[in-house]
Motif scaffolding. Structure first.
Motif, short mmCIF file in Angstrom:
data_model
loop_
_atom_site.label_atom_id
_atom_site.label_comp_id
_atom_site.label_asym_id
_atom_site.label_seq_id
_atom_site.Cartn_x
_atom_site.Cartn_y
_atom_site.Cartn_z
N ALA A 166 13.75 14.29 6.43
CA ALA A 166 12.66 14.58 7.13
C ALA A 166 11.47 14.75 6.46
N VAL A 169 6.88 13.05 7.88
CA VAL A 169 7.37 13.53 9.08
C VAL A 169 6.87 12.33 10.23
N GLY A 172 7.08 13.47 13.85
CA GLY A 172 8.00 14.25 14.22
C GLY A 172 9.40 13.40 14.40
N VAL A 173 9.58 12.17 14.49
CA VAL A 173 10.65 11.49 14.59
C VAL A 173 11.71 11.45 13.25
N VAL A 175 11.53 14.20 11.75
CA VAL A 175 12.20 15.56 11.44
C VAL A 175 13.38 15.57 12.44
N GLU A 176 13.18 15.04 13.60
CA GLU A 176 14.41 14.78 14.66
C GLU A 176 15.51 14.33 13.89
N GLY A 178 16.26 14.54 10.80
CA GLY A 178 16.72 15.47 9.66
C GLY A 178 17.28 16.40 10.36
N LEU A 179 16.92 16.98 11.48
CA LEU A 179 17.68 17.88 12.35
C LEU A 179 18.95 17.59 12.81
N PHE D 93 12.46 23.01 10.83
CA PHE D 93 12.57 21.75 11.61
C PHE D 93 11.80 21.77 13.03
N VAL D 96 8.47 21.97 13.45
CA VAL D 96 7.72 20.90 13.07
C VAL D 96 7.77 20.14 14.48
N ILE D 97 9.06 20.02 15.03
CA ILE D 97 9.39 19.33 16.26
C ILE D 97 8.65 19.77 17.44
N TYR D 100 5.11 18.25 17.08
CA TYR D 100 4.89 16.84 17.52
C TYR D 100 5.39 16.55 18.88
N TYR D 101 6.48 17.19 19.45
CA TYR D 101 7.12 16.81 20.75
C TYR D 101 6.69 17.72 21.94
N ILE D 109 14.45 15.73 23.03
CA ILE D 109 14.15 15.31 21.89
C ILE D 109 15.16 14.10 21.46
N GLU D 111 13.99 10.63 20.76
CA GLU D 111 13.10 9.43 20.18
C GLU D 111 14.24 8.47 19.72
#
Lengths: 524, 155, 114, 114
Positions: A166, A169, A172-173, A175-176, A178-179, D93, D96-97, D100-101, D109, D111
């Motif tokens: 992540a 960034v 945000g994709v 980070v998704e 990474g999550l 996380f 941050v998500i 942005y989202y 979520i 993408e």
């Protein structure tokens, strides 16, 4: 005098040096970017030297034991402890030494690459801190002889890799991704901890050798084995649990992805260590062998079929990583399935395992090379979407050559190393059951098909107007790719050297459970 | 986001008390069920207390991230350094070379129920201090970074 | 001479150096035959342009076949398979975790019960 | 231990943890499920080390009396430390998500699909 001190304490230094470099990185990084780059690369070169010397000692003198906190490094069973190794120990046998060589070699190439490809990025102190932490965790995971210590290193490598995935960034994709990686790894870690609890509750010991000696195949041990197999299969990306792999590999920076491949191979090593050394012949090797084979075949087939319609270059390569992991699982699964009767094992079991483990080494090299070339393309064009690329061969000649070497190796075309290990897998798995060998060959053809597609859509075709200002990538990136490409070619042209000196001792170290117990419990 | 005067005053009063208690927990790690991580977490709550009480701009002045980063790296280096000294003495990594040696923290533990002497435990108290300092810095940085996430939207 | 000795898999042999040697010899022979041909190709002339029965050549971007529609026939042929496999990758985190529990359950039944 | 009540507590906590992770759509609630699951594993580890009427394993209190096993407590402490690091990273996380989202709902979520 200091040379003996170093050589006698190599396993400890193997993990201590990258950790020290990681902790000092934020402070050193504030002096100047050049200072940080030389600091990080110097630490990596030192770790590589330590790993190569340690591997040389292990291959020449047999398993090395290192007990933390004892008066002498190999005092594994203290006198007053009644025959139980109470301290945390590193047991570096031939298999761990091989995995260390792979991790360190790919680490060297990847760090050299990342020093120049991430130069313009921000926040680099913490980036290299986490990177070195991940390398230290992978090296620790591979050389530890203690079950709970393996869990701690597994968690550190999960956390570090999630942070690295992540890192950029990108709306945000990343980070998704990474999550998702972190969530899956945490659940796998919790499963593993449950299994450790079960084994500790029964046998009151955490050291792998003592557990291996005491384990009987009670229902509780079966549950513990299932939890561990599920946790480690998730972490190494075999099919029904592979969903995080394309997301994590496609969103991470190229250098991190190549290192992620090595991290998931370390958990593959963990899966083999548990099924061969911890349980060995105690488990019903036919069922567990077939479970691993089914995981392998599923990974091969679904991995490659999902890769073909892909539109994103790194996502396509991620699916190939999943399908190549299937080859390793198939190879070593066949070895496990015939672990019991020595006759079958000698006829093709050892060859299958040699093929599987040699494939781990080859895969780390050429998959690292492929991800670095993909990173080079994205470094120049900015997008990883295959539909918007074309005609790059005219300007990025070296990257094209490296990409060709990598894709020929992954597809298993004769002179390259992919073929050498797949050849071993085909021949031995055919003796085990012909259908599996045929599936393996078809998957190889489909792998070649998808890489021809990538090669055509990225490099061939007329030079497109929007890419006319594209130029070759800076030299350190080419040097890193060249380093891995040379290794791919060498291990392709002289497979016998690698097999005889590195892989055969590793296979025998893995299957020879009594030897492992003897060295650890025999003790000083 | 600045709290009222009463809260800020109480925060100022409580800050030293929390820090001292945290250091106590760190120092007595080898006698009581405290230790580096728990003590460090207690002290980090002192930093959290100040952050909650004051506004973001004032905190920038008081708690500097760089200082906590130096603290974190310093703690980790001390932890590894103490373990490395054991290497220098010819024994293995993490060897407890101070135990029963009469030097710092070197007294031997008296047998039978007793309140426990702080000067025992060899390398362990040093390790606890190192981990305590590191966790103090680490958790404070985590809180500061999470805090910076909130203020960007002006919540 | 372990360096050059071929890799034996108990069933067959694989010597990459001999393979490269054979490949080189074949390549040399092919190159010799190829170089006997007449070099009448002149760069940048009318010969270089594709003959599209007189129609003007479309601009560079349109000519290049993009990655999306390569192997179109293959994915169309395996439509049944792809319609089942692709929607499995939903991208929702809960489904990823659900798969872990699914596999653990199946393995538990496989190993513990049987 | 009276008909091993703590092990029943471990099983209940695990079920609640897994249910929270799989059924909840909000990210933060999933993280809560993860920490419930971690506490279940920690409880399981601690209860393994229990010996009937044993006292806390602090040597200076009474070295001769029966003591509870100290190793699982060390394992549990390490697991708590790892739990702190994991939840700190997960919550960052989520922050941050959300930025942005605009959502923390796990179904939105996605993408990265097939």
């Amino acid at each position: 005098m200091t040379w003996e001190v170093i050589t006698s304490n190599l396993p400890a230094l193997l993990v201590a040096v990258p950790l020290f470099a990681a902790f000092l990185c934020p402070l050193v990084g504030r002096i100047s970017p050049g200072m940080r780059a030389s600091w990080v690369f110097g630490a990596m070169v030192l770790t590589a030297a330590i790993a190569y010397i340690l591997a040389f000692i292990v291959y020449s003198q047999g398993t090395v034991i290192y007990v933390f906190g004892a008066t002498t490094p190999d005092l594994s069973v203290p006198i007053d402890s009644g025959g139980i190794p109470i301290r945390i120990m590193f047991t570096v046998d031939a298999m761990s030494a091989l995995m260390e060589i792979i991790a360190v070699t790919v680490g060297l190439g990847v760090l050299l690459y990342s020093l120049s490809s991430d130069e313009r990025r921000s926040g680099l102190e913490n980036y290299y801190t986490i990177f070195l932490l991940m390398i230290a965790a992978v090296l620790g995971m591979v050389s530890t002889g203690d079950l709970f210590n393996f869990f701690v290193f597994l968690e550190i490598s999960s956390l570090a890799s999630a942070g690295l995935i992540a890192y950029r960034v990108e709306k945000g994709v990343a980070v998704e991704a990474g999550l998702k990686y972190l969530m899956v790894s945490t659940i796998a870690g919790i499963f593993f901890l449950f299994a450790i609890g079960i084994l500790y509750g029964q046998y009151n010991a955490l050291n792998m050798a003592i557990l291996a000696e005491r384990i009987q195949w009670t229902p509780l041990d079966k549950i513990a084995l299932v939890l561990m197999v599920a946790a480690l299969a998730t972490k190494c990306g075999s099919v029904p649990l592979h969903f995080w792999t394309p997301d994590a590999y496609s969103m991470a920076p190229a250098a991190v992805t190549a290192m992620l491949v090595v991290a998931s191979q370390a958990s593959l090593y963990g899966l083999f260590r548990i099924s061969f050394t911890l349980y060995g012949v105690a488990l019903s090797y036919v069922t567990i062998g077939w479970v691993i084979i089914i995981l392998g075949v599923l990974s091969m087939v679904v991995g490659v079929t999902m890769a073909i319609p892909q539109k994103d270059i790194k996502r396509l390569m991620a699916y190939h990583a999943v399908s190549q992991t299937g080859y390793m699982l198939l190879g070593v699964g066949v070895g496990l399935a015939v672990l019991g009767d020595q006759a079958l094992l000698n006829s093709y079991g050892y060859t299958a395992m040699e093929g599987g483990i040699f494939h781990i080494m080859n895969h780390a090299l050429y998959k690292g090379l492929l991800f670095l070339t993909a990173g080079a393309i994205i470094y120049r064009i900015g997008t990883s979407d295959l539909n918007r690329m074309g005609g790059l061969g005219h300007r990025m000649k070296y990257t094209m050559v490296f990409f060709m070497i990598g894709s020929l190796a992954i597809a298993g075309i004769p002179p390259f190393n992919g073929f050498a290990s797949k050849f071993l897998i085909y021949e031995s798995v055919f003796l085990f059951s012909p259908v599996l060998a045929i599936i393996a060959m078809v998957v190889s053809i489909l792998t070649l098909a998808s890489f021809v597609k990538v090669f055509h859509s990225v490099f061939m075709g007329p030079p497109l107007p929007e890419h006319d200002k594209v130029s070759e990538v800076p030299f350190p990136m080419l040097a890193a790719m060249g380093f891995l490409a040379i290794l791919v070619i060498i291990s392709g042209l002289f497979p016998q050297v690698f097999i005889q000196n590195l892989i055969v001792p590793a296979v025998h170290a893995l299957t020879n459970q009594a030897g492992y117990l003897g060295t650890v419990l025999g003790g000083a | 986001m600045r709290m009222s005067k009463i809260v800020r005053f109480c925060a100022d009063m409580l800050y030293p008390a929390v820090v001292i208690f945290g250091l106590y927990v760190i120092m007595h790690g080898h006698l009581t069920p405290g230790g580096g991580f728990q003590g460090g977490a207690v002290v980090a709550t002192a930093a959290a207390l100040v952050i909650v009480a004051y506004s973001y701009e004032e905190i920038q002045g008081m708690l500097s991230k760089f200082l906590f980063q130096v603290q974190e790296s310093g703690g980790l280096l001390m932890f590894g350094g103490v373990a490395l000294i054991a290497l220098g003495l010819g024994t293995t990594y993490f060897f407890n070379f101070l135990a029963n040696s009469g030097l710092l923290f070197g007294m031997s533990v008296p047998f039978g129920p007793n309140p426990g002497d702080l000067n025992t435990g060899g390398v362990l108290p040093l390790m606890n201090i190192a981990v305590g300092v590191e966790v103090w810095g680490g958790l404070a940085i985590v809180i500061l970074y999470m805090l910076s996430g909130i203020t960007k939207e002006g919540v | 001479m372990a360096v050059i000795s071929p890799l034996s898999s108990g069933f067959g042999l694989w010597g990459p150096l001999f393979w490269v040697l054979a490949f080189a010899i074949a390549f040399i022979i092919a190159f010799a035959i190829w170089s006997l041909g007449t070099a009448s190709y002149k760069k940048g002339t009318e010969q270089g342009r594709p003959y599209l029965s007189g129609n003007p050549e479309p601009e560079k971007g349109a000519v290049h076949i993009r990655a999306g529609n390569l192997y179109w026939g293959y994915t169309e042929g395996l439509k049944g398979y792809y319609d089942r496999i692709v929607p499995l990758h939903t991208g929702i985190m809960t489904d990823y975790l659900l798969w872990i529990f699914w596999v653990t359950g199946i393995l538990l039944i496989l190993v513990v019960v049987i | 231990m009276f008909w091993n009540l703590p092990y029943i507590a471990v099983v209940l906590l695990t079920i609640i943890g897994i249910a929270t992770i799989l059924l909840k759509k909000n990210l933060i609630k999933m993280f809560l499920g993860v920490s419930i699951l971690t506490s279940a594993v920690n409880l399981f580890l601690i209860v393994l080390g229990y010996r009937d009427s044993g006292i806390a394993p602090i040597y200076t209190y009474a070295p001769s009396e029966l003591m509870v096993l100290p190793t699982p407590q060390a394992l549990c402490l390490t697991s708590i430390v790892i739990g702190v690091a994991t939840s700190a990273l997960m919550l960052s996380f989520a922050v941050v998500i959300y930025r942005y989202y605009g959502t923390v709902n796990v179904d939105e979520i996605r993408e990265l699909k097939e």
